[in-house]
Write an enzyme that holds these catalytic residues in place. Structure first.
Site, PDB file in Angstrom:
ATOM      1  N   LYS A   1       1.366  -1.592   0.208  1.00  0.00           N
ATOM      2  CA  LYS A   1       0.325   0.247   0.035  1.00  0.00           C
ATOM      3  C   LYS A   1       1.115   1.262  -0.083  1.00  0.00           C
ATOM      4  O   LYS A   1       1.480   1.501   0.531  1.00  0.00           O
ATOM      5  CB  LYS A   1      -0.843  -0.163   1.007  1.00  0.00           C
ATOM      6  CG  LYS A   1      -1.442  -1.001   1.024  1.00  0.00           C
ATOM      7  CD  LYS A   1      -3.150  -1.119   2.638  1.00  0.00           C
ATOM      8  CE  LYS A   1      -3.614  -2.001   2.794  1.00  0.00           C
ATOM      9  NZ  LYS A   1      -4.703  -2.329   1.628  1.00  0.00           N
TER      10      LYS A   1
ATOM     11  N   ARG B   1     -10.781 -11.141   0.467  1.00  0.00           N
ATOM     12  CA  ARG B   1     -11.402 -12.999  -0.340  1.00  0.00           C
ATOM     13  C   ARG B   1     -10.437 -13.915  -0.082  1.00  0.00           C
ATOM     14  O   ARG B   1     -11.239 -15.053   0.040  1.00  0.00           O
ATOM     15  CB  ARG B   1     -11.419 -12.347  -1.389  1.00  0.00           C
ATOM     16  CG  ARG B   1     -10.285 -11.776  -2.248  1.00  0.00           C
ATOM     17  CD  ARG B   1     -10.253 -10.874  -3.514  1.00  0.00           C
ATOM     18  NE  ARG B   1     -10.447  -9.375  -3.015  1.00  0.00           N
ATOM     19  CZ  ARG B   1     -10.849  -8.440  -3.643  1.00  0.00           C
ATOM     20  NH1 ARG B   1     -11.442  -8.428  -5.346  1.00  0.00           N
ATOM     21  NH2 ARG B   1     -11.278  -6.997  -3.012  1.00  0.00           N
TER      22      ARG B   1
END
Length: 472
Positions: free
Chosen positions: A259, A336
């Site tokens: 990030k 996920r």
């Protein structure tokens, strides 16, 4: 707030109160242009009338929902903090139109709002500030065993929300996957008459072929912990079996797709276990409330998404526990991957319905803003149930489409699927990914709470999701 030609209140309660104050309240409200709008308040210091202060708090014209009265409680708490008050009394200027049931839910909502509003998480401050408020009297909304029962429920849910907030607020150097598992085990031991815990190690997860979850965990020095709590009532038949699955990334660096840049929010990635906080908070509340007729499984595949020589790389292919293969085209779409194996595991518990909660996508925040969670489900019946629960809790949800045609962007040339599609419809493709790991016979809902799990203005967690799950 309307007044007659002599500038006196027409409302009977305000008129009586203002008579005791020599007209001061009507005069001050006119001078300060206080009209009773929602979110507005006015507090007067009164040195010699029995109470040190009298305040007016606006509810607007159509306050009827539990959320409105919870906000009233929060406003009372804010006023009490400012005044450093030891005791507060609350009365509605217009309660005569409320039914007995409405009075119970209104009192309960005010109590919840006050408890949550007065709470401050000062565990990590060198000089923690303790609230001075000791008692709150809610006047005019009844007494008796029914109200006591409702207030006890509010107390249990508020306690669970505070617990959930503290989990999310805890930094990643404190709340590791092992520490999160210990918190879960502690809940089970506190309410051992109805709750049991099973914490799976990395080796046990390997035996269950959870390659998707373990791929995310591979880079961290802190080993993964797969959490499974089970609630069973101490007596009576089980009518339905539910599973609550929470994303439990105690820190998310993004992995090799680290990030970076403005808006990446790496500094608050301790919040990436907000889904698991909702699930474990619900477990705590249900351990106290003990609802009959329902079995509930609380499941969290907890780990960190870090960077190291053992870490998952972009382009790697991993295999989930249902045998489906995934080409990892973005290591920052890791939640996920952990949820995939958690959902397969949940289905194997023989449940009728699954709700998963995850801080899954920035796309959902772009779509719905910071205070509304996105809901994805193919089941209208399950949507109706959860949305009815949210009407009581006051938490905000919005149903989003599961557009099957978007699945084309998730196809891989070398595996069954990739883990991210394009930028467009990112929250939808994430939900479609999760759908691949749910048994078709099980009713399933995915809740993306990336926005409402964190209050960016106050820089603290909200405990979002807990009240709705418990009510459901």
């Amino acid at each position: 707030m309307s007044k007659d030609e002599n500038y006196k209140f027409q409302n009977s309660i305000l008129k009586k109160l203002d008579g005791l104050l020599g007209g001061m309240l009507a005069e001050a409200s006119s001078e300060e242009d206080f009209t009773g709008k929602a979110g507005k308040s006015m507090v007067l210091r009164l040195p010699s009338c029995g109470s040190k202060r009298v305040g007016l708090i606006g509810l607007g014209k159509t306050a009827s929902s539990p959320a409105s009265f919870q906000r009233l409680g929060e406003a009372v708490a804010a006023a009490a903090k400012t005044a450093q008050a030891n005791s507060v009394a609350i009365v509605l200027a217009s309660s005569e139109g409320l039914s007995n049931e409405s009075k119970l839910s209104t009192a309960s909502a005010i109590a919840s709002g006050t408890v949550l509003g007065i709470y401050e998480d000062s565990r990590y401050k060198s000089e923690p500030r303790k609230p001075k408020l000791n008692s709150v009297d809610i006047i005019g909304l009844g007494t008796g065993p029914e109200l006591e029962k409702k207030l006890k429920y509010a107390e249990n849910v508020s306690s669970a929300i505070i617990f959930g907030r503290e989990l999310v607020n805890s930094p990643a150097n404190v709340l590791t996957p092992a520490a999160l598992a210990a918190e879960a085990s502690n809940i089970a031991s506190l309410y051992s008459d109805v709750l049991s815990a099973n914490i799976l190690s990395a080796e046990q997860c390997k035996e269950l072929k959870m390659g998707s979850y373990l791929g995310v965990a591979a880079a961290s020095a802190n080993p993964p912990h797969f959490i499974h709590l089970c609630y069973k009532p101490s007596s009576g038949p089980i009518k339905t079996k539910l599973a609550l699955v929470g994303k439990g990334l105690t820190f998310d660096s993004g992995g090799y797709n680290i990030k970076t840049g403005a808006g990446c929010s790496i500094d608050i990635m301790k919040t990436d276990m907000g889904g698991s906080a909702a699930v474990l908070g619900a477990a705590k509340a249900l351990g106290q409330i003990k609802p009959p007729g329902v079995e509930v499984h609380f499941i969290v595949a907890s780990c960190e998404n870090m960077i190291s020589g053992t870490g998952m790389r972009p382009g790697d292919i991993i295999t989930a526990s249902n045998g489906k293969t995934i080409e990892v085209n973005n290591t920052d779409a890791e939640g996920r991957l952990t949820l995939a194996d958690a959902l397969v595991y949940a289905c194997k518990q023989g449940v009728d319905k699954i709700v998963d909660l995850a801080t899954l996508t920035g796309a959902c925040i772009v779509a719905l803003g910071p205070s509304i969670a996105g809901v994805f489900t193919p089941s209208d019946d399950l949507a109706k149930e959860v949305f009815e629960a949210s009407e009581v809790s006051g938490e905000k949800f919005w149903r989003m489409p599961l557009e099957e045609s978007y699945w084309e962007s998730m196809k891989s040339g070398v595996a069954d699927m990739v883990n991210t599609g394009g930028r467009q419809g990112g929250a939808i493709t994430a939900a479609l990914f999760l759908k691949q790991f749910v048994d078709e016979k099980v009713q399933w809902m995915h809740i993306d709470l990336a926005g409402p799990v964190w209050n960016d203005k106050k820089r603290v967690a909200t405990g979002f999701g807990i009240a709705t799950l418990v009510e459901w």
